[in-house]
Scaffold this active site. Structure first.
Site, PDB file in Angstrom:
ATOM      1  N   LYS A 111      53.874  58.517  77.431  1.00  0.00           N
ATOM      2  CA  LYS A 111      53.256  58.703  76.116  1.00  0.00           C
ATOM      3  C   LYS A 111      52.682  57.292  75.552  1.00  0.00           C
ATOM      4  CE  LYS A 111      54.844  63.214  74.340  1.00  0.00           C
ATOM      5  NZ  LYS A 111      55.225  63.995  73.219  1.00  0.00           N
ATOM      6  N   LYS A 194      50.409  68.261  83.951  1.00  0.00           N
ATOM      7  CA  LYS A 194      50.767  69.505  83.168  1.00  0.00           C
ATOM      8  C   LYS A 194      49.823  69.863  82.007  1.00  0.00           C
ATOM      9  CE  LYS A 194      53.902  68.523  79.301  1.00  0.00           C
ATOM     10  NZ  LYS A 194      55.025  68.564  78.429  1.00  0.00           N
ATOM     11  N   LYS A 197      48.654  70.538  75.306  1.00  0.00           N
ATOM     12  CA  LYS A 197      47.816  70.507  73.958  1.00  0.00           C
ATOM     13  C   LYS A 197      47.040  69.418  73.696  1.00  0.00           C
ATOM     14  CE  LYS A 197      51.948  72.299  71.326  1.00  0.00           C
ATOM     15  NZ  LYS A 197      52.990  71.169  71.447  1.00  0.00           N
TER      16      LYS A 197
HETATM   17  P1  AMP Z   1      55.435  70.306  73.486  1.00  0.00           P
HETATM   18  O1  AMP Z   1      53.995  70.964  73.981  1.00  0.00           O
HETATM   19  O2  AMP Z   1      55.456  69.199  74.270  1.00  0.00           O
HETATM   20  O3  AMP Z   1      55.752  70.103  72.194  1.00  0.00           O
HETATM   21  O4  AMP Z   1      56.477  71.396  74.454  1.00  0.00           O
HETATM   22  C1  AMP Z   1      56.880  72.503  73.702  1.00  0.00           C
HETATM   23  C2  AMP Z   1      57.765  73.360  74.580  1.00  0.00           C
HETATM   24  O5  AMP Z   1      56.848  73.921  75.800  1.00  0.00           O
HETATM   25  C3  AMP Z   1      58.898  72.459  75.651  1.00  0.00           C
HETATM   26  O6  AMP Z   1      59.974  73.224  75.870  1.00  0.00           O
HETATM   27  C4  AMP Z   1      58.045  72.264  76.746  1.00  0.00           C
HETATM   28  O7  AMP Z   1      59.018  71.820  77.859  1.00  0.00           O
HETATM   29  C5  AMP Z   1      57.217  73.504  76.964  1.00  0.00           C
HETATM   30  N1  AMP Z   1      55.747  73.260  77.856  1.00  0.00           N
HETATM   31  C6  AMP Z   1      55.004  72.230  77.384  1.00  0.00           C
HETATM   32  N2  AMP Z   1      53.857  72.236  78.222  1.00  0.00           N
HETATM   33  C7  AMP Z   1      54.231  72.968  79.077  1.00  0.00           C
HETATM   34  C8  AMP Z   1      53.673  73.399  80.380  1.00  0.00           C
HETATM   35  N3  AMP Z   1      52.531  72.702  80.957  1.00  0.00           N
HETATM   36  N4  AMP Z   1      54.195  74.035  81.396  1.00  0.00           N
HETATM   37  C9  AMP Z   1      55.574  74.509  80.874  1.00  0.00           C
HETATM   38  N5  AMP Z   1      56.013  74.291  79.794  1.00  0.00           N
HETATM   39  C10 AMP Z   1      55.652  73.627  78.959  1.00  0.00           C
END
Ligand code: AMP
Ligand code: TRP
Length: 333
Positions: A111, A194, A197
């Site tokens: 990041k 990956k 958002k």
């Molecule tokens: P975040 O969007 O980083 O706040 O992630 C929130 C949750 O969603 C966490 O448990 C991440 O591991 C999961 N997550 C985020 N993006 C992905 C993705 N592309 N595939 C699978 N899990 C995801």
């Protein structure tokens, strides 16, 4: 009953990756565990967030969680900044965690990117706040995507050092729970990145708020290779985009990739993408509709979150007060 804690950042519209990698797996836990779920707005501001957007996205994330099946009668759902126990414990953990440990965190490196000098101090100590989120509840089970594994290991190291330094057995060990078939959903534009958002291209992701037409268009435009689908999983080797689309269909229809390939092996992507888009639309449309219904009455969503925070405080406040006492802070009352 084991206590579960998990968090999700309101740093954008929740994506299919968040849904398959996290949210969907939280839903059944409400019946088997004492479940606590948190929209982590304090983690979100470790990277710049427009204030108005942050407010909107926090509410939107809560609505998404409710629409996906989190039920305030069966879990505690709240916003991180409403429960001050998290930052109180995070400060103690800032003083327990070693700089060497934080330097090994790959998410910080990713990041912060090349301009590390310009990253916020908050981004650096992000994992300490995450450890505090969990330990403030003595939660022992934490369902997350595979990208968060390292942070959970750190949370255990912090608990271990706290217990050792203060000669107590106060913070329990956390059991990481790395989730599901689609533990990692990849970008629709690049099968090696990956789905996120925060990706600048909206075409790279399916948002939980996308309508049927948008979903179909994004899937139709998703990057693929010219070969037809293989009939066995081994044939996905070196084909990250194909692997990702097969993984998504498998996850959304509750099957293994093997089963999807048994049915669709030999097909070209034209046909397969049609099937995938239909499955996604069927699954996601009711969720998006429920989200819209909830967001029509933002006051009601806010009220649910306030109630959730009251319940969270009841658990976290005494635990964190005890941690402060163990550290030797003069009791405030
Ligand atoms: P975040 O969007 O980083 O706040 O992630 C929130 C949750 O969603 C966490 O448990 C991440 O591991 C999961 N997550 C985020 N993006 C992905 C993705 N592309 N595939 C699978 N899990 C995801
Ligand atoms: N760091 C997690 C992520 O980006 C979100 C998070 C914050 C979290 N606090 C948590 C997850 C506590 C589990 C437990 O996905």
């Amino acid at each position: 009953m084991q206590r579960v804690f998990s968090g999700i950042q309101p740093s954008g519209v929740p994506t299919l990756g968040n849904y398959l990698g996290a949210i969907r797996n939280w839903v059944p836990m409400q019946d088997t565990h004492e479940s606590i779920f948190c929209v982590v707005d304090q983690h979100a501001i470790t990277m710049w967030q427009d204030p108005k957007e942050l407010t909107r996205q926090t509410r939107e994330m809560a609505a998404a969680l409710l629409a996906c099946g989190l039920d305030p009668a069966r879990c505690i759902l709240f916003v991180q900044s409403h429960v001050h126990a998290h930052t109180r414990l995070a400060w103690i953990f800032n003083c327990v965690a070693r700089i060497g440990w934080l330097n090994r965190m790959t998410q910080f490196k990713d990041k912060a990117g090349k301009d590390r000098e310009n990253a916020s101090g908050g981004l650096y100590v992000y994992p300490n706040l995450m450890a505090a989120d969990i330990h403030a509840y003595h939660a022992t089970r934490v369902p997350v995507g595979d990208d968060q594994r390292q942070h959970l290991e750190l949370a255990n190291d912090i608990a271990g050092k706290f217990n050792h330094d203060y000669g107590v057995e106060f913070f329990p060990n956390i059991e990481p729970h790395i989730m599901g078939v689609a533990a990692r959903v990849m970008s629709l534009r690049d099968g090696t990145k990956k789905m996120s958002k925060s990706d600048p291209s909206d075409q790279s992701r399916i948002n939980m708020t996308d309508d049927a037409e948008t979903i179909s268009l994004k899937i139709r435009r998703a990057k693929t290779d010219p070969e037809p689908l293989p009939s066995e999983v081994a044939g996905l080797e070196g084909r990250p985009e194909a692997r990702n689309l097969v993984g998504i269909l498998a996850a959304i229809t509750d099957r293994m990739p093997e089963d999807v390939l048994r049915e669709h092996g030999g097909q070209g992507f034209g046909t397969f993408k049609g099937v995938l888009a239909d499955a996604l639309v069927a699954h996601l449309s009711p969720i998006a509709a429920e989200m819209r219904r909830l967001l029509d009455d933002p006051g009601a969503v806010d009220a649910l979150l306030r109630k959730g925070a009251d319940r969270a405080r009841e658990i976290a406040d005494p635990i964190v007060a005890r941690a402060e006492e163990l550290v030797g802070f003069l009791p405030p009352r």
